[in-house]
Scaffold this motif. Structure first.
Motif, PDB file in Angstrom:
ATOM      1  N   GLY A   1      37.271  37.003  35.750  1.00 25.00           N
ATOM      2  CA  GLY A   1      38.256  35.948  35.612  1.00 25.00           C
ATOM      3  C   GLY A   1      37.859  34.613  36.186  1.00 25.00           C
ATOM      4  O   GLY A   1      38.654  33.669  36.152  1.00 25.00           O
TER       5      GLY A   1
ATOM      6  N   ALA B   1      42.445  28.316  29.627  1.00 27.15           N
ATOM      7  CA  ALA B   1      42.990  28.387  30.980  1.00 27.15           C
ATOM      8  C   ALA B   1      42.059  27.772  32.017  1.00 27.15           C
ATOM      9  O   ALA B   1      42.494  27.470  33.139  1.00 27.15           O
ATOM     10  CB  ALA B   1      43.285  29.838  31.351  1.00 27.15           C
ATOM     11  N   LYS B   2      40.774  27.592  31.687  1.00 26.74           N
ATOM     12  CA  LYS B   2      39.804  27.045  32.640  1.00 26.74           C
ATOM     13  C   LYS B   2      39.610  25.539  32.497  1.00 26.74           C
ATOM     14  O   LYS B   2      38.838  24.950  33.248  1.00 26.74           O
ATOM     15  CB  LYS B   2      38.454  27.748  32.468  1.00 26.74           C
ATOM     16  CG  LYS B   2      38.528  29.265  32.605  1.00 26.74           C
ATOM     17  CD  LYS B   2      39.103  29.674  33.949  1.00 26.74           C
ATOM     18  CE  LYS B   2      39.157  31.193  34.068  1.00 26.74           C
ATOM     19  NZ  LYS B   2      39.767  31.613  35.357  1.00 26.74           N
TER      20      LYS B   2
ATOM     21  N   PRO C   1      37.341  28.852  27.974  1.00 22.74           N
ATOM     22  CA  PRO C   1      38.714  29.352  27.824  1.00 22.74           C
ATOM     23  C   PRO C   1      39.719  28.241  28.137  1.00 22.74           C
ATOM     24  O   PRO C   1      39.509  27.428  29.040  1.00 22.74           O
ATOM     25  CB  PRO C   1      38.795  30.491  28.853  1.00 22.74           C
ATOM     26  CG  PRO C   1      37.369  30.872  29.125  1.00 22.74           C
ATOM     27  CD  PRO C   1      36.574  29.617  28.969  1.00 22.74           C
TER      28      PRO C   1
ATOM     29  N   GLY D   1      47.697  28.018  28.721  1.00 19.39           N
ATOM     30  CA  GLY D   1      46.716  29.036  29.104  1.00 19.39           C
ATOM     31  C   GLY D   1      46.740  29.328  30.584  1.00 19.39           C
ATOM     32  O   GLY D   1      46.646  30.486  31.000  1.00 19.39           O
ATOM     33  N   ARG D   2      46.853  28.291  31.427  1.00 16.60           N
ATOM     34  CA  ARG D   2      46.910  28.522  32.879  1.00 16.60           C
ATOM     35  C   ARG D   2      48.180  29.254  33.277  1.00 16.60           C
ATOM     36  O   ARG D   2      48.182  30.074  34.192  1.00 16.60           O
ATOM     37  CB  ARG D   2      46.814  27.183  33.620  1.00 16.60           C
ATOM     38  CG  ARG D   2      45.431  26.589  33.629  1.00 16.60           C
ATOM     39  CD  ARG D   2      45.340  25.437  34.611  1.00 16.60           C
ATOM     40  NE  ARG D   2      46.205  24.334  34.234  1.00 16.60           N
ATOM     41  CZ  ARG D   2      45.834  23.323  33.447  1.00 16.60           C
ATOM     42  NH1 ARG D   2      44.609  23.310  32.949  1.00 16.60           N
ATOM     43  NH2 ARG D   2      46.665  22.353  33.155  1.00 16.60           N
TER      44      ARG D   2
ATOM     45  N   THR E   1      42.116  31.058  22.000  1.00 22.59           N
ATOM     46  CA  THR E   1      41.666  31.408  23.355  1.00 22.59           C
ATOM     47  C   THR E   1      40.623  30.454  23.928  1.00 22.59           C
ATOM     48  O   THR E   1      40.538  30.299  25.145  1.00 22.59           O
ATOM     49  CB  THR E   1      41.078  32.829  23.367  1.00 22.59           C
ATOM     50  OG1 THR E   1      40.058  32.930  22.355  1.00 22.59           O
ATOM     51  CG2 THR E   1      42.167  33.862  23.105  1.00 22.59           C
TER      52      THR E   1
ATOM     53  N   SER F   1      45.765  24.021  27.382  1.00 25.85           N
ATOM     54  CA  SER F   1      45.311  24.290  28.750  1.00 25.85           C
ATOM     55  C   SER F   1      46.493  24.586  29.660  1.00 25.85           C
ATOM     56  O   SER F   1      46.432  25.495  30.493  1.00 25.85           O
ATOM     57  CB  SER F   1      44.520  23.092  29.271  1.00 25.85           C
ATOM     58  OG  SER F   1      43.423  22.816  28.440  1.00 25.85           O
TER      59      SER F   1
ATOM     60  N   ASP G   1      43.146  35.838  39.244  1.00 25.81           N
ATOM     61  CA  ASP G   1      41.732  36.148  39.484  1.00 25.81           C
ATOM     62  C   ASP G   1      41.627  36.973  40.753  1.00 25.81           C
ATOM     63  O   ASP G   1      41.684  36.436  41.865  1.00 25.81           O
ATOM     64  CB  ASP G   1      40.910  34.852  39.625  1.00 25.81           C
ATOM     65  CG  ASP G   1      40.907  34.039  38.348  1.00 25.81           C
ATOM     66  OD1 ASP G   1      41.205  34.626  37.302  1.00 25.81           O
ATOM     67  OD2 ASP G   1      40.609  32.836  38.414  1.00 25.81           O
TER      68      ASP G   1
ATOM     69  N   LEU H   1      34.732  37.301  29.028  1.00 28.96           N
ATOM     70  CA  LEU H   1      35.925  36.563  28.619  1.00 28.96           C
ATOM     71  C   LEU H   1      36.786  37.489  27.772  1.00 28.96           C
ATOM     72  O   LEU H   1      36.680  37.490  26.537  1.00 28.96           O
ATOM     73  CB  LEU H   1      35.540  35.311  27.820  1.00 28.96           C
ATOM     74  CG  LEU H   1      34.606  34.307  28.507  1.00 28.96           C
ATOM     75  CD1 LEU H   1      34.268  33.179  27.561  1.00 28.96           C
ATOM     76  CD2 LEU H   1      35.232  33.773  29.780  1.00 28.96           C
TER      77      LEU H   1
ATOM     78  N   ASP I   1      49.819  31.483  31.460  1.00 24.36           N
ATOM     79  CA  ASP I   1      49.792  32.876  31.005  1.00 24.36           C
ATOM     80  C   ASP I   1      48.591  33.655  31.508  1.00 24.36           C
ATOM     81  O   ASP I   1      48.503  34.864  31.281  1.00 24.36           O
ATOM     82  CB  ASP I   1      49.797  32.928  29.474  1.00 24.36           C
ATOM     83  CG  ASP I   1      51.044  32.280  28.880  1.00 24.36           C
ATOM     84  OD1 ASP I   1      52.070  32.215  29.596  1.00 24.36           O
ATOM     85  OD2 ASP I   1      50.982  31.829  27.719  1.00 24.36           O
ATOM     86  N   ALA I   2      47.632  32.992  32.178  1.00 26.54           N
ATOM     87  CA  ALA I   2      46.403  33.687  32.613  1.00 26.54           C
ATOM     88  C   ALA I   2      46.711  34.670  33.723  1.00 26.54           C
ATOM     89  O   ALA I   2      47.532  34.387  34.605  1.00 26.54           O
ATOM     90  CB  ALA I   2      45.378  32.671  33.075  1.00 26.54           C
TER      91      ALA I   2
END
Length: 456
Positions: A285, A390-391, A388, A445-446, A371, A442, A452, A335, A448-449
């Motif tokens: 992650g 989220a990143k 991704p 995505g963050r 994604t 983004s 880590d 990923l 719903d991620a």
């Protein structure tokens, strides 16, 4: 993260293997490095003398010519015990301890330094064994920590003790109680692939940089000979070029020899090295970007190289060479839920982009899926970067004067590894829409991620 601070709780010193935690929970057990460590650190005084000699070779040569055999023997009689004493004292005053929340490393003879490494900020823990360390049976523990420019390390530990300490730190970082973390042990791993030495050797021979250096080693000396007819000038130019070509290929072969990728709950494990063995971990992650590199001479064999950007970590290679299908299956494990876009799915810039980058504009491509943000560049050495959503930390649109005249723009996507991936020479209207849409992807995505976490 390094901050000075007082020691908490009760401290005692243990020179043996990592102990079992039978004392009270608040007790801090300090441990020393392996007794072979002073031999490594005893080289420091010798390195100082060598550095002085290299810095001022003329003065060093004059001083050496004045010395007699008696002076040299006296100097060695003083230098060797001084180096041994320095190595012993630095080992004696170096301790490390594992608490419920951090790893502490105390060092220093005159000026004390205490590194407080928070377990939740550890990105990766690697076990490396240089050649001599493998002979002696010791290992080095390297830690990638968020917010630090270089790795903290513990060198050296007993090889089994280093792996046990690594497992304990990962268990505590995953949330296991200190009383049970040492019992968790190293998570089991399942091997995914191993790169045969023959395939690695062929891939290095088919690398353009190697042939480019060899070509330069043939052409440049020939031109110098025709211009100067001086043999020493030709040799002084040809030998470094030949050495650079050989050293680059041989160095990569030695470092990437027996490359093995295995899957475990704490991430993908990478083992490699002919002389110096390295045991690295790609944290789950925390990969910010994956790059699939395809050199020109590899395309007939459908081989690719996979590189990584991991926030706070120096691990940058996932696969030195592998068939594309195998590489994509490994990328899917790094990923989760991400599929590599096919080449037809990558949209090229408009044809007017050729006025900015003649010919090379054909190597640019872009694909945005649910994604990832995927951008490709390069004609001879193709690179496809996957980020991704989220990143993504920020999105930027940039236009130069000539791009504004041609209604083109570049879209930069910044990641948590302080790196950027750029979709170049897009239509200005498309780039503006992409900027707004990527910002929303983004943010979603963050949200719903998954978290880590080690051993998630």
């Amino acid at each position: 993260m390094t901050t000075p601070g007082p020691e908490d709780g009760t401290a005692r010193t243990d020179t043996g293997a990592p102990p079992t935690h039978t004392g009270p929970p608040h007790e801090v057990v300090e441990r020393r490095l392996h007794p072979v460590t002073p031999l490594r650190r005893a080289w420091a005084p010798v390195a100082v003398l060598v550095g002085w000699a290299v810095h001022d070779p003329d003065q060093a040569q004059r001083q050496l010519t004045r010395l007699t055999t008696t002076h040299l023997l006296i100097g060695l009689a003083v230098l060797i015990p001084a180096a041994a004493l320095y190595g012993f004292l630095t080992w004696w005053f170096t301790h490390y301890a594992v608490t419920g929340t951090e790893l502490r490393i105390r060092t220093g003879l005159l000026f004390r330094r205490t590194a407080h490494i928070r377990l939740e900020r550890i990105q990766a823990i690697d076990v490396t064994q240089p050649l001599l360390a493998r002979v002696v049976g010791v290992a080095k523990l390297k830690l990638d920590v968020i917010g630090t420019g270089k790795k903290d390390e513990l060198a050296f530990l007993d090889a089994d003790g280093a792996r046990a300490l690594r497992a304990e730190l990962l268990a505590r970082a995953a949330g296991f109680a200190p009383e049970t973390a040492h019992e968790v042990g190293e998570a089991p791993a399942r091997q995914l692939l191993r790169v045969p030495p023959r395939v690695l050797a062929v891939s290095l021979l088919l690398t353009g940089a190697t042939w480019g250096t060899l070509l330069a080693a043939l052409v440049v000396p020939t031109l110098l000979w025709l211009a100067t007819h001086n043999l020493w000038t030709v040799l002084a130019t040809a030998l470094p070029l030949l050495g650079a070509a050989g050293a680059n290929s041989a160095g990569r072969f030695v470092g990437e020899y027996d490359w093995t990728v295995a899957e475990s709950p704490d991430g993908l494990r990478l083992d490699h090295g002919l002389l110096d063995r390295a045991h690295e971990t790609v944290p789950p992650g925390r990969v910010q970007t994956v790059r699939i590199v395809e050199p020109l001479l590899w395309r007939r064999r459908r081989w690719v190289r996979v590189e990584l950007d991991v926030a706070g970590s120096s691990n940058s290679v996932l696969l030195p060479v592998a068939p594309r299908e195998v590489a994509e299956s490994v990328v899917a494990r790094v990923l989760p839920g991400v599929s590599v876009p096919a080449v037809p799915a990558l949209s090229r810039p408009p044809r007017r982009a050729g006025r900015c980058r003649p010919l090379w504009w054909r190597g640019y491509g872009l694909a945005v899926t649910d994604t990832v943000f995927a951008a490709r560049w390069g004609l001879l050495r193709r690179r496809l970067a996957l980020v991704p959503h989220a990143k993504v930390q920020s999105v930027r649109l940039a236009q130069g004067p000539w791009q504004r005249a041609l209604r083109l723009a570049d879209v930069h996507v910044d990641t948590g590894a302080n790196k950027s991936v750029t979709a170049r020479l897009r239509d200005a209207g498309e780039a503006a829409s992409l900027l707004r849409a990527q910002a929303e992807r983004s943010r979603t995505g963050r949200r719903d991620a998954p978290p880590d976490r080690w051993m998630a």
